[in-house]
Design an enzyme around this catalytic site. Structure first.
Site, PDB file in Angstrom:
ATOM      1  N   ARG A 105      35.951  50.322  38.151  1.00  0.00           N
ATOM      2  CA  ARG A 105      35.337  49.240  38.943  1.00  0.00           C
ATOM      3  C   ARG A 105      33.919  49.086  38.422  1.00  0.00           C
ATOM      4  NH1 ARG A 105      35.401  48.117  45.375  1.00  0.00           N
ATOM      5  NH2 ARG A 105      37.438  47.369  44.698  1.00  0.00           N
ATOM      6  N   HIS A 132      39.925  40.687  40.131  1.00  0.00           N
ATOM      7  CA  HIS A 132      40.375  41.811  40.961  1.00  0.00           C
ATOM      8  C   HIS A 132      41.917  41.800  40.973  1.00  0.00           C
ATOM      9  CE1 HIS A 132      40.249  45.009  43.710  1.00  0.00           C
ATOM     10  NE2 HIS A 132      39.740  44.436  44.791  1.00  0.00           N
ATOM     11  N   GLN A 135      44.179  43.666  43.612  1.00  0.00           N
ATOM     12  CA  GLN A 135      44.157  43.060  44.946  1.00  0.00           C
ATOM     13  C   GLN A 135      45.189  41.943  45.052  1.00  0.00           C
ATOM     14  OE1 GLN A 135      42.037  43.863  47.699  1.00  0.00           O
ATOM     15  NE2 GLN A 135      43.616  42.636  48.669  1.00  0.00           N
ATOM     16  N   ASP A 221      37.191  35.458  51.416  1.00  0.00           N
ATOM     17  CA  ASP A 221      36.532  36.715  51.037  1.00  0.00           C
ATOM     18  C   ASP A 221      35.066  36.594  51.445  1.00  0.00           C
ATOM     19  OD1 ASP A 221      35.925  39.154  49.841  1.00  0.00           O
ATOM     20  OD2 ASP A 221      36.082  38.432  47.788  1.00  0.00           O
ATOM     21  N   CYS A 261      40.899  40.285  51.495  1.00  0.00           N
ATOM     22  CA  CYS A 261      40.983  41.557  50.751  1.00  0.00           C
ATOM     23  C   CYS A 261      40.253  42.683  51.479  1.00  0.00           C
ATOM     24  CB  CYS A 261      40.447  41.368  49.340  1.00  0.00           C
ATOM     25  SG  CYS A 261      38.691  40.964  49.253  1.00  0.00           S
ATOM     26  N   ARG A 289      48.069  48.050  49.236  1.00  0.00           N
ATOM     27  CA  ARG A 289      47.303  48.492  48.062  1.00  0.00           C
ATOM     28  C   ARG A 289      47.832  49.839  47.569  1.00  0.00           C
ATOM     29  NH1 ARG A 289      42.136  46.668  47.189  1.00  0.00           N
ATOM     30  NH2 ARG A 289      42.525  47.624  45.167  1.00  0.00           N
TER      31      ARG A 289
HETATM   32  N1  NVA Z   1      34.529  39.721  46.143  1.00  0.00           N
HETATM   33  C1  NVA Z   1      34.249  41.028  46.683  1.00  0.00           C
HETATM   34  C2  NVA Z   1      35.508  41.818  46.789  1.00  0.00           C
HETATM   35  C3  NVA Z   1      35.355  43.196  47.356  1.00  0.00           C
HETATM   36  C4  NVA Z   1      36.646  43.953  47.417  1.00  0.00           C
HETATM   37  C5  NVA Z   1      33.236  41.739  45.804  1.00  0.00           C
HETATM   38  O1  NVA Z   1      33.339  41.632  44.575  1.00  0.00           O
HETATM   39  O2  NVA Z   1      32.331  42.378  46.337  1.00  0.00           O
HETATM   40  N1   CP Z   2      39.613  45.070  48.813  1.00  0.00           N
HETATM   41  C1   CP Z   2      39.023  46.084  48.155  1.00  0.00           C
HETATM   42  O1   CP Z   2      39.085  46.189  46.917  1.00  0.00           O
HETATM   43  O2   CP Z   2      38.388  46.965  48.961  1.00  0.00           O
HETATM   44  P1   CP Z   2      37.381  48.124  48.531  1.00  0.00           P
HETATM   45  O3   CP Z   2      36.140  47.457  48.012  1.00  0.00           O
HETATM   46  O4   CP Z   2      37.163  48.895  49.788  1.00  0.00           O
HETATM   47  O5   CP Z   2      38.035  48.947  47.448  1.00  0.00           O
END
Ligand code: NVA
Ligand code: CP
Length: 307
Positions: A105, A132, A135, A221, A261, A289
């Site tokens: 990540r 992502h 997801q 989101d 998500c 997930r």
């Molecule tokens: N769009 C959000 C998703 C988190 C799971 C982010 O990138 O922070």
């Molecule tokens: N939806 C998702 O990826 O959640 P986290 O940021 O908690 O991993």
């Protein structure tokens, strides 16, 4: 040299790969619910690199790997040499000589691509600024569980054209459904990026109500994704009319689902009544997930398991 695949974006897999995965997710989930042990990854190790915070992605990969008999190493920028500027290429060369699979990540998609280019083992995108894919795999599996095939359906995306939104656009092109998007002015999908994804699969609407009209699934989101915190105040103002509430859900199909998500901000991108209401499947979506990551790990490490 053994060939292997990465999962860096949704378009890395074909519709046929996804048909296989959806079936494996179903089988692996059923087995888990029956408390039947399934340990095909004994002696395999997953390294997870987190340069951004996580709850669901970390817990699902970590629990999933242990449940399949493997082990996990959890690294962050702060507790590894990544935080002291060791090049990503060198990190990839070293980690991938010691483990069987890597999940990352991070910020730019180019960073995960550079890692993958120097890795001896499969690399999974656990979220970047651009995509992502894990997801959306869970979201589509959740839709299929509840409503059957997503092919030919309409997904309404309300809010920011972020990493999750672009992954929906990629998935629409691979699996053959439509995405109706409504973002505030200035936060639209970038035409050049969208053009690369195929123009027939999405449509933009100035009014979020029109994007939701007749949709099979409404999803949203956070207004401010990780890495964009400096824009938070401006975004709070710009996105104020892009809250998924009962008015928006009211124009979708009567059996439309709501997904997010997570983490969610009740009263910002979604009202509490919708998030906690009867059309919301966010807790199944989050649970899935786990089952999705297990099928993905199996697929990347063992190929198409048929049983
Ligand atoms: N769009 C959000 C998703 C988190 C799971 C982010 O990138 O922070
Ligand atoms: N939806 C998702 O990826 O959640 P986290 O940021 O908690 O991993």
């Amino acid at each position: 040299m053994t060939s292997f695949r990465h999962f860096l974006q949704f378009s890395d897999f074909s519709a046929d790969d996804y048909q296989h995965l959806f079936e494996r997710i179903r089988v692996i989930k059923q087995r888990f619910k029956r408390y039947e042990p399934y340990l095909p990854l004994t002696d395999r190790t997953l390294a997870m690199v987190f340069e951004k915070a996580s709850t669901r992605t970390r817990v699902s990969f970590e629990a999933g790997m242990y449940q399949m008999g493997g082990s996990v190493i959890h690294l962050t920028t702060g507790d590894s040499q990544l935080g002291r500027a060791e090049p990503i290429e060198d990190t990839a060369r070293v980690i991938s000589r010691m483990v069987d699979i890597v999940m990352i990540r991070t910020f730019e998609q180019s960073k995960i691509e550079r890692f993958a280019a120097h890795s001896r083992v499969p690399v999974i995108n656990g979220l970047t600024n651009e995509y992502h894919p894990c997801q959306i795999l869970a979201d589509i599996f959740t839709f299929i569980e509840q409503r059957g095939s997503i092919s030919g359906r309409t997904v309404a995306w309300i809010g920011d054209s972020n990493n999750v939104c672009y992954t929906w656009l990629q998935a629409a092109a691979v699996l053959g459904f439509k995405v109706h998007i409504s973002t505030p002015p200035g936060y639209e999908v970038e035409p050049a990026r969208a053009a690369a994804l195929g123009t027939t699969h999405y449509r933009e609407f100035a009014d979020p109500l029109e994007a939701c009209r007749g949709a099979d699934l409404v999803t949203t989101d956070v207004w401010t994704s990780m890495g964009y915190e400096a824009e938070n105040e401006a975004r709070l103002k710009a996105f104020a009319n892009w809250c998924v509430d009962e008015r928006l859900m009211g124009v979708a199909k009567p059996d439309a689902l709501f997904m997010h998500c997570l983490p969610a901000h009740r009263g910002e991108e979604v009202s509490a009544a919708v998030l906690d209401g009867p059309q919301s499947v966010v807790w199944d979506e989050a649970e899935n997930r786990l089952h999705v990551q297990k099928a993905l790990l199996e697929f990347l490490l063992l190929g198409r398991v048929l049983e």
